[in-house]
Structures are given as C-alpha cells and as structure tokens.
Design an enzyme around this catalytic site. Structure first.
Site, PDB file in Angstrom:
ATOM      1  N   ARG A 172       5.817  -5.667  -0.233  1.00 15.81           N
ATOM      2  CA  ARG A 172       6.480  -6.912   0.161  1.00 15.81           C
ATOM      3  C   ARG A 172       6.404  -7.989  -0.914  1.00 15.81           C
ATOM      4  O   ARG A 172       7.319  -8.816  -1.021  1.00 15.81           O
ATOM      5  CB  ARG A 172       5.887  -7.428   1.473  1.00 15.81           C
ATOM      6  CG  ARG A 172       6.375  -6.645   2.682  1.00 15.81           C
ATOM      7  CD  ARG A 172       5.773  -7.132   3.977  1.00 15.81           C
ATOM      8  NE  ARG A 172       6.423  -6.470   5.115  1.00 15.81           N
ATOM      9  CZ  ARG A 172       5.941  -6.455   6.350  1.00 15.81           C
ATOM     10  NH1 ARG A 172       4.784  -7.034   6.615  1.00 15.81           N
ATOM     11  NH2 ARG A 172       6.600  -5.838   7.309  1.00 15.81           N
ATOM     12  N   GLU A 185       1.503 -10.639   7.873  1.00 13.49           N
ATOM     13  CA  GLU A 185       2.852 -10.303   8.324  1.00 13.49           C
ATOM     14  C   GLU A 185       3.780 -11.515   8.327  1.00 13.49           C
ATOM     15  O   GLU A 185       5.010 -11.370   8.371  1.00 13.49           O
ATOM     16  CB  GLU A 185       2.804  -9.692   9.723  1.00 13.49           C
ATOM     17  CG  GLU A 185       2.281 -10.618  10.794  1.00 13.49           C
ATOM     18  CD  GLU A 185       1.845  -9.872  12.040  1.00 13.49           C
ATOM     19  OE1 GLU A 185       2.299 -10.245  13.129  1.00 13.49           O
ATOM     20  OE2 GLU A 185       1.049  -8.912  11.927  1.00 13.49           O
ATOM     21  N   SER A 239      -6.142  -1.998   5.275  1.00 10.94           N
ATOM     22  CA  SER A 239      -5.494  -2.192   6.579  1.00 10.94           C
ATOM     23  C   SER A 239      -6.540  -2.311   7.674  1.00 10.94           C
ATOM     24  O   SER A 239      -7.376  -1.415   7.855  1.00 10.94           O
ATOM     25  CB  SER A 239      -4.555  -1.026   6.912  1.00 10.94           C
ATOM     26  OG  SER A 239      -4.020  -1.192   8.212  1.00 10.94           O
ATOM     27  N   LYS A 284       4.978  -6.253  19.774  1.00 14.37           N
ATOM     28  CA  LYS A 284       4.814  -4.855  19.370  1.00 14.37           C
ATOM     29  C   LYS A 284       3.347  -4.477  19.302  1.00 14.37           C
ATOM     30  O   LYS A 284       2.937  -3.410  19.777  1.00 14.37           O
ATOM     31  CB  LYS A 284       5.490  -4.626  18.019  1.00 14.37           C
ATOM     32  CG  LYS A 284       5.380  -3.206  17.475  1.00 14.37           C
ATOM     33  CD  LYS A 284       4.242  -3.013  16.487  1.00 14.37           C
ATOM     34  CE  LYS A 284       4.473  -3.788  15.217  1.00 14.37           C
ATOM     35  NZ  LYS A 284       3.444  -3.489  14.189  1.00 14.37           N
TER      36      LYS A 284
END
Length: 462
Positions: free
Chosen positions: A381, A350, A202, A30
């Site tokens: 998360r 991730e 980020s 992705k």
C-alpha cells in the site's frame, strides 16, 4: 492471431459540485463478522449473527466453514430494509440529505456447530482473516483441509501461523514455503500449550491462535517475540469477543506478562450478536464531508468499540473537521479547510490510504508513521499510494515506516487499485476534489464494502 486485450474499464470518480449533506448507512464490520463466524462455528451450541456483512471476505469465510461441516443458515425478516448489498441486503434509496444504504436489516445468520470433518477445500481469496484464522480451525477437523487463494495470497505472510501450529502439534504441508497453498492435516484435536511467535508483520497471527484456543486440549499461551506489534485494536477485539463467548483470556492489559496472551480450554457459548457498522469503511464518507466542507451522518456508530475505525473521529478532527455522537449517530462536519497531520497509524494501519488521500488535498504537509507492515497487505500500500497520487501530480514519498505527503495541485488521470479495496476508496476521495479521475477496477471494493459505487453516488445525490 493473438487476441487484442480488452481495454481497461474505468469508473469515473464523481466530482463534488458542492458540500455533501447525507446520511450513509454503512454495512456491518468485516472484522467482527469473520471473528464471530469462527467463534460460533467452534461453540457448543447454535448462535446468531444479526446484521452481518455480506462481502467477498465474509462469504469466503462462511463457505470455508461450511466446507468443514459447519451449518450456516441465512434468514431475512419481512421487515422493510434498505441496503446496497444483495437480495438479502438493502438498496441505496437516496441522498442529498436522505439516507443511503442500510437503515435496518432483518438479515441474520444462524450458525450450527457440528463435528468438523474433511476432506475440505478452502478458497481464501485475498482475505487475511480467512487465510490466517482458519488453519488453526482446520487442526480440529477430522481430515485434510487444502488452502488456496488468489495469486497475491501466496505473497502475504503466513509463516508465523504455520510455524506456531507445528509447534503446537499440527501437521502442515506447505512444501517449505511458509505460505499458501498448503494443506492442514487435522485429526480432530490439537494439543496446544505455550508457543512463541513473531507477529510484527500482522496482528492476525495472534488473533488466529487465540480464536481456536478454547478448543485446544491445553488452550494456548502466545508470546509475541518480535518488534512492535501492529493493529493492537484488532487483538483487543478478538479478546473481547472471546470473553463474550465465555472464554477465559489473560492479557497484558489485564495484569499478565507483556506480549503474552493466555486462553484456557473450555466450551464456547452460542451467542446472539448484532454486528456493528464497519467504522473503517465509514472513512471515505467522513472524508467526503472533510473534503467538501459538508456534513455526513453515520447511524449506529457505537459509543464504545474495539474497532480501529473509531480513531477516525480524532484523526479527521485534527485535519479540520468536527464530530458529535448524537441520537442520529456520528455527525461529522467539514470546516472547508483541510490541515496536514503528523500521526502514528501503527494501530490503525488500514486507515492509511484514506488519510493519505485527504492529506494530498490539505493545505500543509503530512507525515504518516508506523505503517511499514502495509507493504505486506492486499498490495504494497505504501508503494501503491505513492505511485498513484504522484501520477495525478502529487508529491508523496515513502519513508522507512510510512509516507510523507506534500500537497500540490492535482490533475485527472487513471488511479490504479491493485485489487485493493482501500486503494479504490482512496481514489474516490481524491476524485471529489480533482476532476476526471478514473478508478481502475472499482469492483474490488466488494471485498468489504459491497456496491460502494452506489453508496458513493447516492451520498452525492447523483
């Protein structure tokens, strides 16, 4: 009369009856697909993306670029393909030692750049790459571009990109939210130049500015001013792909200043790129070999890559497995024992949900560090993993920057996903060892791994 809410449909996570032995063909990356789409859309000539990922995130990116005037043509050869994605991708054809997923795909996307124009409306869904990479592209559009998305997208950090674009000469209307929804008023060009940004929440903030920078009048000089920058492999991926497309990029690794990236203005080439398998999406399948003491082969695993998922070879080996790159691909074998781990996942955040799931099944405690930024991903998360594993009988505690996992005997129950694809695959890993685990909304895996349930059951020969 108030209607009775429909009951939650749970996917019964398959319980492994023995050691897994399968070859699993993982669809394309992705991260690579969406970066390649942006670079191809901004190029001076048409380009090709071969074996791209077709998932919610990549289709949202393609739709957004089409809305801004980019031509994207999908083709598929007459060659026999195997996949688990759609009419343009493979069907899982077997397991128990047989191949699962895509063996060879003739699919390709031809990207035809054109004059970017508006007005346009962009649905970002809950895709970080779409909501962050495309506002800089929108400054080059002739006309307004409206950005909106899923409710969770309103909560995800975007202020760094918005503030940087304004500093570089763009007009952005966000009603002071620093978040979606918003409108970028493009006028066909952006001045560019030096800009400071805090990308500690980020790394995509940096990548977003770099990807469009060759088209800015003065390029860009991005200086990160915050604390530790997470997910550095993704920035290296952006830089490598820019250079492949002909851009001149100076980085800290190439002798530049610390935390500073410079992109010189210039034309981008139309490239012909074959997309690597998504190594992060290989995680649950490698975890299956570790959890069951089995063997899984991932074909086409690259010998050299900037994908964060390549770190799985090191992490899962330390947790008890072994791996080898062969002509078949990556061959990963579990030993029948899972060891706890103390690991900094700051560059590969991730991978945290899958590592946490395996750690909950280990024979000793684990500490996962460096991932405070995961509280701002598709869901929080860290909180989600703590709650869901503990509700199955686990002992997980949040720390300031991660998780502490003390293995305990687990029992069945509902594993909620919070519309987060990596939560769903983490639950599936737990289900291999724990009977009667039901995954709520397993369909959320379509964000980056279409038809995950079919790949999973195919791997198990079900």
């Amino acid at each position: 009369m108030t209607a009775t809410p429909a009951p939650t449909v749970l996917w019964p996570a398959p319980h492994a009856s023995g050691a897994v032995d399968a070859t699993v063909h993982v669809p394309g990356s992705k991260s690579v697909t969406n970066r390649a789409l942006v670079l191809a859309a901004l190029a001076a000539e048409p380009g090709w993306l071969r074996r791209p990922l077709r998932s919610r995130d990549t289709l949202l990116m393609a739709s957004a670029l089409r809305a801004m005037g980019v031509g994207i043509e999908e083709t598929v050869s007459s060659a026999s393909v195997m996949s688990s994605v759609s009419s343009l991708s493979p069907q899982a054809t077997g397991a128990g030692g047989g191949p699962v997923g895509r063996e060879e795909s003739g699919e390709a996307w031809r990207v035809i750049p054109s004059g970017l124009h508006g007005p346009a409306a962009v649905d970002v869904g809950n895709a970080g790459t779409v909501m962050r990479f495309l506002p800089p592209v929108a400054t080059l559009v002739d006309g307004p571009v409206r950005f909106d998305g899923d409710p969770r997208s309103y909560e995800r950090p975007l202020g760094g990109v918005i503030g940087a674009l304004r500093a570089l000469g763009a007009r952005v209307d966000d009603n002071g939210r620093g978040a979606l929804p918003m409108t970028v008023h493009g006028n066909g060009a952006l001045l560019g130049g030096p800009v400071e940004i805090d990308a500690s929440s980020s790394s995509q903030f940096v990548s977003a500015l770099l990807l469009s920078a060759p088209r800015f009048n003065h390029g860009v000089q991005v200086r990160h001013t915050g604390r530790t920058l997470p997910s550095m492999p993704h920035i290296r991926m952006t830089v490598d792909m820019l250079r492949q497309a002909g851009a001149k990029v100076d980085t800290p690794e190439s002798g530049g200043e610390p935390n500073v990236w410079r992109v010189t203005p210039g034309a981008l080439l139309g490239t012909d790129l074959t997309i690597e398998p998504d190594l992060s999406n290989a995680q649950p399948f490698l975890a299956a070999a570790l959890v069951t003491g089995g063997r899984v082969v991932i074909p086409d695993w690259p010998a050299h890559t900037t994908q964060p998922g390549d770190r799985l070879r090191e992490i899962f080996t330390e947790m008890g497995g072994s791996c080898e790159l062969t002509d078949q691909g990556l061959v990963f074998t579990g030993s029948g024992r899972i060891r706890g781990i103390d690991v900094d996942l700051g560059e590969v955040g991730e991978l945290t949900p899958g590592v946490a799931a395996v750690a909950a099944l280990a024979d000793s405690p684990s500490t996962l560090r460096g991932v405070a930024h995961l509280r701002l991903h598709e869901t929080d998360r860290l909180a989600a993993l703590t709650k869901e594993i503990n509700e199955l009988g686990g002992d997980v505690a949040e720390t300031a920057d991660g998780l502490r996992v003390n293995p305990r005997p687990l029992h069945g129950g509902t594993f909620h996903t919070y519309d987060d694809h990596r939560m769903a695959t983490a639950g599936a890993v737990l289900g291999l060892a724990v009977p009667d685990v039901g995954i709520e909304n397993v369909a959320t895996t379509a964000k980056t791994l279409p038809d995950f349930p079919d790949l999973w059951t195919g791997m198990l020969g079900l």
